[in-house]
Design a protein around this motif. Structure first.
Motif, PDB file in Angstrom:
ATOM      1  N   PHE A   1       0.836  -1.210   0.000  1.00 17.30           N
ATOM      2  CA  PHE A   1       0.000   0.000   0.000  1.00 17.30           C
ATOM      3  C   PHE A   1       0.864   1.252   0.000  1.00 17.30           C
ATOM      4  O   PHE A   1       0.579   2.221  -0.695  1.00 17.30           O
ATOM      5  CB  PHE A   1      -0.930  -0.007   1.223  1.00 17.30           C
ATOM      6  N   ASN A   2       1.930   1.241   0.811  1.00 17.91           N
ATOM      7  CA  ASN A   2       2.836   2.397   0.838  1.00 17.91           C
ATOM      8  C   ASN A   2       3.575   2.555  -0.478  1.00 17.91           C
ATOM      9  O   ASN A   2       3.732   3.662  -0.994  1.00 17.91           O
ATOM     10  CB  ASN A   2       3.853   2.240   1.978  1.00 17.91           C
ATOM     11  N   ASP A   3       4.034   1.430  -1.037  1.00 18.91           N
ATOM     12  CA  ASP A   3       4.830   1.501  -2.275  1.00 18.91           C
ATOM     13  C   ASP A   3       3.988   1.954  -3.459  1.00 18.91           C
ATOM     14  O   ASP A   3       4.450   2.725  -4.298  1.00 18.91           O
ATOM     15  CB  ASP A   3       5.461   0.132  -2.575  1.00 18.91           C
ATOM     16  N   LEU A   4       2.733   1.459  -3.554  1.00 23.31           N
ATOM     17  CA  LEU A   4       1.903   1.757  -4.726  1.00 23.31           C
ATOM     18  C   LEU A   4       1.185   3.092  -4.612  1.00 23.31           C
ATOM     19  O   LEU A   4       1.014   3.793  -5.608  1.00 23.31           O
ATOM     20  CB  LEU A   4       0.864   0.636  -4.924  1.00 23.31           C
ATOM     21  N   HIS A   5       0.730   3.435  -3.402  1.00 18.07           N
ATOM     22  CA  HIS A   5      -0.129   4.621  -3.260  1.00 18.07           C
ATOM     23  C   HIS A   5       0.420   5.676  -2.317  1.00 18.07           C
ATOM     24  O   HIS A   5      -0.215   6.704  -2.104  1.00 18.07           O
ATOM     25  CB  HIS A   5      -1.525   4.191  -2.782  1.00 18.07           C
TER      26      HIS A   5
END
Length: 529
Positions: free
Chosen positions: A414-418
């Motif tokens: 979630f952190n990496d993508l958004h």
């Protein structure tokens, strides 16, 4: 009476202060208006310089066509070698000219002779062509042809040889206008095959006539056209080199507005939201109506705008404050004795307020020490304190005590993508979901990172597993909406029950081991230990 006297004195002092402030602000706006007017004049001056330089550069390029026209007028029987020799000299140092063409007027019965002559001059497989559905085919029979017979430079332009411009309705219309007016006529913007992808340019046609003696009067006979293909960007870049001053903070666009339609010719890409001012001017190029738009950004404004207005205002304000301070000191000396009692009273009031504020701050600090700032749940420290209390109570009452350790699956994605804000959203959203699945006497806390821990008093291992499964299923069945993006979230949970002989660390370690087994099984699992 005394209070009224002091009131009138301070009102007078305040009026003097307001007059000084008004004068300072007025001087600031006056000087600023003069500076902005000078800035506008500087922008207009630099814009006119660049536009005039562009006009001169266009004239320099069109002089080549004028010279080529004179060359064909003086020598009607110009061979291909003569054409290439002449154009190779005039094209040196003129990278903006993509092609120079000779387009003779050829009657239907002259076509075989011209095609044969071109082949004899070394143009293999030369035929008159036209474009049909994007494919070059031999030209259809018509009374008059206007083919590209000579072209220079040959590199990148050989495909144009033989193309009959009369086969294209728009080109034919332009040729007829040029004949009628006996002037050079420009075309609509075209995409240059010689340049970069989608690089814009334009063509210019100039008719070539010769004088024919008739029985009674002289007549003008059309021999053909000389044509040029020009790169607008290169012409403009060459013009900027001869313009006065720097172009820093200035951006340019050129549009063809001949038919009330705005057709892009050249445009520099920049942040249009940063535009401070624009300057527009209409010019006429080869009977075409062009509009040049020059954008001045805030960078241009910051470079050329002088800041004298601020200095003037600052000096005026300093003078105002000096006078105000001096008069106030004089009044304060007379009122000093009256203010001593008031000041002491105010000090007592301030101390009381400060004490109240300290009490409020102490309560807030105590709450912050027990609460996770993101989820507003209990933190690790508060959880351990409450678990110790419940452990003692469980042993004393001989009632079960269970815990659930929860980890968000694939939280890093979630952190990496958004972004990390999405991760925060996930943690806060799960907090609400988990709260809805537990009792009031249960305690949920953020254990660290993406891990949560739940304390379930008077709950055995079976009940603990039921709660964990309920939380897991509810989270997995929900769709979480973040910035119009649908997020699917799953968790893995490890559940265990405290035994009397165990300390807190051992109990939590058992839940952690169960959680680890759930991760190994593929996540989205509840494992008891």
């Amino acid at each position: 009476m005394s209070s009224q006297r002091w009131l009138f004195k301070y009102i007078g002092l305040f009026i003097i202060f307001l007059v000084g402030i008004f004068f300072s602000i007025s001087s600031y706006y006056f000087v600023e208006a003069v500076e902005y007017e000078n800035l506008q004049l500087e922008f207009q001056k630099r814009s006119d310089s660049r536009i005039n330089s562009f006009k001169r550069e266009m004239v320099r390029n069109f002089e080549v066509l004028t010279g080529l026209r004179a060359f064909f007028s003086a020598s009607p029987n110009v061979s291909r070698d003569m054409f290439l020799a002449y154009t190779s000299s005039v094209l040196k140092g003129r990278s903006s000219i993509q092609a120079l063409d000779w387009i003779p007027k050829i009657k239907k019965d002259e076509r075989p002779r011209y095609e044969k002559l071109a082949k004899e001059e070394g143009v293999t497989n030369f035929v008159f062509t036209e474009r049909e559905q994007g494919v070059m085919i031999p030209v259809k029979n018509r009374d008059v042809y206007f083919p590209v017979y000579y072209t220079a430079p040959l590199y990148d332009n050989e495909m144009a040889l033989g193309f009959d411009l009369a086969s294209n309705p728009r080109r034919k219309k332009t040729l007829l206008q040029s004949i009628q007016k006996n002037e050079m006529i420009g075309t609509n913007p075209i995409i240059l095959i010689q340049g970069r992808e989608k690089q814009k340019g334009f063509m210019v046609f100039v008719p070539v006539f010769r004088t024919v003696d008739n029985s009674e009067k002289q007549q003008q006979e059309l021999l053909g056209f000389v044509a040029g293909v020009f790169d607008v960007e290169k012409i403009f870049r060459a013009a900027l080199k001869h313009a006065d001053g720097s172009t820093r903070g200035l951006w340019f666009s050129i549009f063809d507005r001949t038919n009330k339609k705005r057709k892009f010719l050249y445009q520099e890409v920049f942040d249009y939201a940063d535009t401070w001012n624009t300057y527009k001017q209409i010019i006429f190029v080869a009977q075409r109506k062009w509009q040049i738009v020059i954008y001045a950004t805030n960078e241009f404004k910051n470079i050329h705008l002088k800041s004298n207005s601020f200095v003037v205002m600052l000096i005026s304000l300093c003078f105002t404050f000096i006078i105000f301070a001096y008069l106030k000191v004089v009044l304060d000396k007379h009122q000093k004795n009256e203010e001593i009692v008031k000041l002491r009273t105010q000090e007592l009031s301030i101390r009381e307020k400060q004490y109240q504020q300290l009490e409020q701050m102490a309560k807030k600090m105590e709450e912050l020490a027990r609460t996770d700032p993101l989820t507003k749940l209990s933190n690790r420290r508060h959880f351990l304190e409450q678990m110790e209390i419940e452990r003692v109570r469980s042993i004393r009452s001989n009632k079960p005590l269970s815990i659930i350790l929860i980890d968000v699956d694939h939280f890093k994605s979630f952190n990496d993508l958004h972004g990390h804000s999405c991760g925060d959203f996930v943690l806060k959203s799960l907090t609400g979901t988990m709260k809805s699945c537990i009792r009031k006497q249960d305690l949920i806390a953020r254990w660290g990172g993406e891990e949560f821990i739940i304390l379930l008093p008077e709950t055995n291992i079976d009940g603990c597993r039921i709660v964990a499964e309920k939380i897991k299923d509810k989270i997995a069945s929900q769709t979480y909406l973040y910035q119009d993006k649908k997020l699917s979230i799953t968790i893995t949970a490890g559940a265990t029950t405290h035994k009397n002989e165990e300390n807190i660390d051992v109990c939590i370690k058992k839940a952690d081991d169960a959680l680890y087994k759930g991760k190994e099984r593929g996540r989205n699992e509840v494992v008891t230990n």
